[in-house]
Design an enzyme around this catalytic site. Structure first.
Site, PDB file in Angstrom:
ATOM      1  CG  LEU A   1      -2.015  -0.966   1.350  1.00  0.00           C
ATOM      2  CD1 LEU A   1      -2.699  -0.854   2.712  1.00  0.00           C
ATOM      3  CD2 LEU A   1      -3.027  -0.769   0.247  1.00  0.00           C
ATOM      4  CG  ASP A   2       0.721   4.158  -3.055  1.00  0.00           C
ATOM      5  OD1 ASP A   2       1.580   3.324  -3.429  1.00  0.00           O
ATOM      6  OD2 ASP A   2      -0.086   4.690  -3.835  1.00  0.00           O
TER       7      ASP A   2
END
Length: 102
Positions: free
Chosen positions: A63-64
């Protein structure tokens, strides 16, 4: 301290998987200039969950840094590869809520 926070944020665990709640602003992987990330604390998280001989869980996706949400970790490499294939072939449904307050 981060490993303990991730441990408190476990939303599911079974014999194959650990699902954690990744907070906003925390990178998943390290790179130059990153002092703390999830991949760095996986060995500590394994010890918190299962004792000193535990193998660190494996990241199944990313996930960013600017994204908060659940992350799937696998307890062994084979399961990690299976879950990664599910993500790669889009058999996992991902939902994003922009601007949502959770």
């Amino acid at each position: 301290m981060l490993a303990k926070a991730l441990n408190r944020g476990i939303v599911h665990q079974d014999k194959d998987l650990v699902v954690i709640n990744k907070p906003y602003g925390l990178p998943v992987r390290g790179r130059p200039g990153v002092k703390l990330c999830i991949s760095d604390v996986l060995p500590i998280l394994a010890k918190v969950l299962h004792g000193h001989e535990a193998e660190p869980p494996h990241l199944c996706h990313r996930l960013d840094k600017e994204t908060a949400g659940v992350m799937v970790l696998a307890r062994d490499k084979e399961v990690a590869h299976q879950v990664q294939e599910l993500f790669r072939t889009q058999q996992v449904v991902k939902k994003y809520w922009f601007g949502a307050r959770l």
